[in-house]
Design a protein around this motif. Structure first.
Motif, PDB file in Angstrom:
ATOM      1  N   ARG A 122       1.055  -1.238  -0.117  1.00  0.00           N
ATOM      2  CA  ARG A 122      -0.002  -0.101  -0.167  1.00  0.00           C
ATOM      3  C   ARG A 122       1.001   1.097  -0.133  1.00  0.00           C
ATOM      4  O   ARG A 122       2.008   1.203   0.734  1.00  0.00           O
ATOM      5  CB  ARG A 122      -0.971  -0.092   1.309  1.00  0.00           C
ATOM      6  N   THR A 123       0.716   2.276  -0.775  1.00  0.00           N
ATOM      7  CA  THR A 123       1.306   3.492  -1.076  1.00  0.00           C
ATOM      8  C   THR A 123       0.577   4.686  -0.406  1.00  0.00           C
ATOM      9  O   THR A 123      -0.970   4.643  -0.596  1.00  0.00           O
ATOM     10  CB  THR A 123       1.755   3.813  -2.381  1.00  0.00           C
ATOM     11  N   ARG A 124       1.319   5.809  -0.095  1.00  0.00           N
ATOM     12  CA  ARG A 124       0.467   7.060   0.230  1.00  0.00           C
ATOM     13  C   ARG A 124       1.637   8.178  -0.380  1.00  0.00           C
ATOM     14  O   ARG A 124       2.679   8.127  -0.013  1.00  0.00           O
ATOM     15  CB  ARG A 124       0.048   7.083   1.950  1.00  0.00           C
ATOM     16  N   GLY A 125       1.012   9.176  -0.879  1.00  0.00           N
ATOM     17  CA  GLY A 125       1.775  10.248  -1.164  1.00  0.00           C
ATOM     18  C   GLY A 125       2.766   9.873  -2.450  1.00  0.00           C
ATOM     19  O   GLY A 125       2.606   8.879  -2.954  1.00  0.00           O
ATOM     20  N   LEU A 126       3.569  10.456  -2.691  1.00  0.00           N
ATOM     21  CA  LEU A 126       4.573  10.516  -3.916  1.00  0.00           C
ATOM     22  C   LEU A 126       6.059  10.290  -3.306  1.00  0.00           C
ATOM     23  O   LEU A 126       6.509  10.965  -2.523  1.00  0.00           O
ATOM     24  CB  LEU A 126       4.435  11.298  -4.837  1.00  0.00           C
ATOM     25  N   PRO A 127       6.954   9.527  -3.898  1.00  0.00           N
ATOM     26  CA  PRO A 127       8.358   9.402  -3.745  1.00  0.00           C
ATOM     27  C   PRO A 127       8.956  10.688  -4.603  1.00  0.00           C
ATOM     28  O   PRO A 127       8.372  11.293  -5.327  1.00  0.00           O
ATOM     29  CB  PRO A 127       8.755   7.925  -4.288  1.00  0.00           C
ATOM     30  N   PRO A 128      10.219  10.897  -4.422  1.00  0.00           N
ATOM     31  CA  PRO A 128      10.885  12.022  -5.097  1.00  0.00           C
ATOM     32  C   PRO A 128      10.793  11.846  -6.707  1.00  0.00           C
ATOM     33  O   PRO A 128      10.463  12.727  -7.435  1.00  0.00           O
ATOM     34  CB  PRO A 128      12.337  11.997  -4.655  1.00  0.00           C
ATOM     35  N   GLY A 129      10.618  10.528  -7.103  1.00  0.00           N
ATOM     36  CA  GLY A 129      10.487  10.177  -8.601  1.00  0.00           C
ATOM     37  C   GLY A 129       9.386  10.487  -9.115  1.00  0.00           C
ATOM     38  O   GLY A 129       9.210  10.589 -10.486  1.00  0.00           O
ATOM     39  N   GLY A 130       8.357  10.957  -8.332  1.00  0.00           N
ATOM     40  CA  GLY A 130       7.103  11.158  -8.896  1.00  0.00           C
ATOM     41  C   GLY A 130       5.996  10.109  -8.896  1.00  0.00           C
ATOM     42  O   GLY A 130       4.742  10.088  -9.288  1.00  0.00           O
ATOM     43  N   GLY A 131       6.437   8.888  -8.475  1.00  0.00           N
ATOM     44  CA  GLY A 131       5.388   7.571  -8.763  1.00  0.00           C
ATOM     45  C   GLY A 131       5.921   6.381  -8.083  1.00  0.00           C
ATOM     46  O   GLY A 131       7.311   6.311  -7.934  1.00  0.00           O
ATOM     47  N   TRP A 132       5.021   5.716  -7.438  1.00  0.00           N
ATOM     48  CA  TRP A 132       5.345   4.182  -6.968  1.00  0.00           C
ATOM     49  C   TRP A 132       5.160   3.313  -8.125  1.00  0.00           C
ATOM     50  O   TRP A 132       3.926   2.764  -8.387  1.00  0.00           O
ATOM     51  CB  TRP A 132       4.762   3.726  -5.918  1.00  0.00           C
ATOM     52  N   TRP A 133       6.239   3.086  -9.137  1.00  0.00           N
ATOM     53  CA  TRP A 133       6.233   2.265 -10.260  1.00  0.00           C
ATOM     54  C   TRP A 133       6.381   0.629  -9.928  1.00  0.00           C
ATOM     55  O   TRP A 133       7.366   0.293  -9.386  1.00  0.00           O
ATOM     56  CB  TRP A 133       6.854   2.373 -11.428  1.00  0.00           C
ATOM     57  N   LEU A 134       5.434  -0.037 -10.332  1.00  0.00           N
ATOM     58  CA  LEU A 134       5.524  -1.731 -10.072  1.00  0.00           C
ATOM     59  C   LEU A 134       5.085  -2.202 -11.212  1.00  0.00           C
ATOM     60  O   LEU A 134       4.294  -2.113 -11.941  1.00  0.00           O
ATOM     61  CB  LEU A 134       4.767  -2.020  -8.937  1.00  0.00           C
ATOM     62  N   SER A 135       5.866  -3.294 -11.184  1.00  0.00           N
ATOM     63  CA  SER A 135       5.540  -4.368 -12.598  1.00  0.00           C
ATOM     64  C   SER A 135       4.610  -5.299 -12.104  1.00  0.00           C
ATOM     65  O   SER A 135       4.631  -5.802 -10.756  1.00  0.00           O
ATOM     66  CB  SER A 135       6.717  -5.073 -12.773  1.00  0.00           C
ATOM     67  N   LEU A 136       3.389  -5.549 -12.829  1.00  0.00           N
ATOM     68  CA  LEU A 136       2.633  -6.725 -12.740  1.00  0.00           C
ATOM     69  C   LEU A 136       2.974  -8.101 -12.841  1.00  0.00           C
ATOM     70  O   LEU A 136       2.518  -8.817 -12.577  1.00  0.00           O
ATOM     71  CB  LEU A 136       1.311  -6.323 -13.373  1.00  0.00           C
ATOM     72  N   GLU A 137       3.984  -8.069 -13.759  1.00  0.00           N
ATOM     73  CA  GLU A 137       4.587  -9.415 -13.808  1.00  0.00           C
ATOM     74  C   GLU A 137       5.268  -9.881 -12.938  1.00  0.00           C
ATOM     75  O   GLU A 137       5.098 -11.265 -12.568  1.00  0.00           O
ATOM     76  CB  GLU A 137       5.277  -9.332 -15.212  1.00  0.00           C
ATOM     77  N   HIS A 138       5.700  -9.041 -11.955  1.00  0.00           N
ATOM     78  CA  HIS A 138       6.367  -9.519 -10.773  1.00  0.00           C
ATOM     79  C   HIS A 138       5.711  -8.664  -9.820  1.00  0.00           C
ATOM     80  O   HIS A 138       6.357  -7.676  -9.150  1.00  0.00           O
ATOM     81  CB  HIS A 138       7.696  -9.517 -10.725  1.00  0.00           C
TER      82      HIS A 138
END
Length: 263
Positions: free
Chosen positions: A146-162
């Motif tokens: 679960r995420t909240r807010g944003l990291p410095p990079g601007g987004g919590w990017w995750l792969s659905l393949e893994h």
């Protein structure tokens, strides 16, 4: 973080217009520097609830605050550990209470309980950190995120393949912002017919980990009943379903999943 109010100058009159312009140019840089200091990365990880946990925070914390958070995380997990042991004990007792059968609780029951506890842990930790006014975080317990807010990079990017792992290759990604992700593998049904489609895995995105876990469980139940999960889902459910068919592996997405994808 240095407060701008704490810095004293002799006065603009001593430097004239040149000093005044210099200060006007330097002020935005000082403000940007102060903002960057608020996004220090803090990592907390360990083992609990029969699995591992990883928590990433971006906040301006001093040593005392970091220690307070570390102790608080351990306290929350310790409470959940006690509840987990009590629930697992009750489950075992319920199945062994019959003196004639001495039945043992099915493995799947224990597995489902563990997954629900992991989702509960993610939600409780996220809400507790929010109460401490931490605005930017990613909380992961046993693969539930679960995420909240944003990291410095601007987004919590995750792969659905893994699911649950940062993207490593050129695969499709989602930006999990202010939401939770649950990935579940589906156990083969004992009477499954090989020539019919069978669901292998389900990934759900929802507002909370508990809600995502609930939706994933409903989809798994539909699969066990021989119903195609994608046909039983609510319109607002965001899910990815991996299905094995006679022609090979198919990946299906609900319409509600599309807004989460990288553009």
């Amino acid at each position: 973080m240095i407060s701008l109010a704490s810095r004293r100058f002799a006065g603009l009159a001593h430097g004239g217009p040149a000093l005044f312009m210099f200060l006007l140019l330097m002020l935005p840089m000082a403000l940007l520097s102060a903002c960057r200091s608020q996004f220090q990365e803090h990592l907390y990880q360990g083992t609990a609830l029969g699995t591992g946990y990883h928590i990433t925070l971006y906040a301006d914390l001093d040593a005392h605050e970091r220690e307070r958070i570390a102790v608080g995380i351990q306290g929350e997990l310790a409470q959940l550990q006690s509840q987990r042991e009590a629930l697992l004990g009750s489950l075992a007792a319920a199945f062994s209470a019959n003196p004639y059968t001495r039945a043992v609780a099915p493995v799947s029951f224990g597995d489902e309980l563990e997954r629900l506890i992991h989702a509960l842990a993610v939600d409780r930790l996220t809400e507790w950190l929010t109460e401490l006014e931490v605005e930017h975080m990613m909380v992961e317990v046993g693969g539930v995120i679960r995420t909240r807010g944003l990291p410095p990079g601007g987004g919590w990017w995750l792969s659905l393949e893994h699911a649950g792992l940062p993207e490593q290759g050129k695969r499709r990604r989602i930006n999990l912002t202010d939401a939770a992700l649950v990935h579940r593998l589906v156990r083969p049904h004992p009477v499954a017919i090989p020539v019919l489609p069978r669901t292998l895995g389900i990934t759900v995105v929802a507002a909370t980990a508990s809600e995502a876990s609930r939706q994933a469980l409903l989809l798994m139940a539909a699969d066990q009943q021989g119903t195609t999960p994608s046909r039983t889902m609510a319109v607002d459910s965001a899910a990815r379903i991996v299905v094995k068919t006679p022609q090979g592996i198919e990946i299906r997405y609900t319409t509600a999943m599309e807004p989460w994808f990288e553009t």
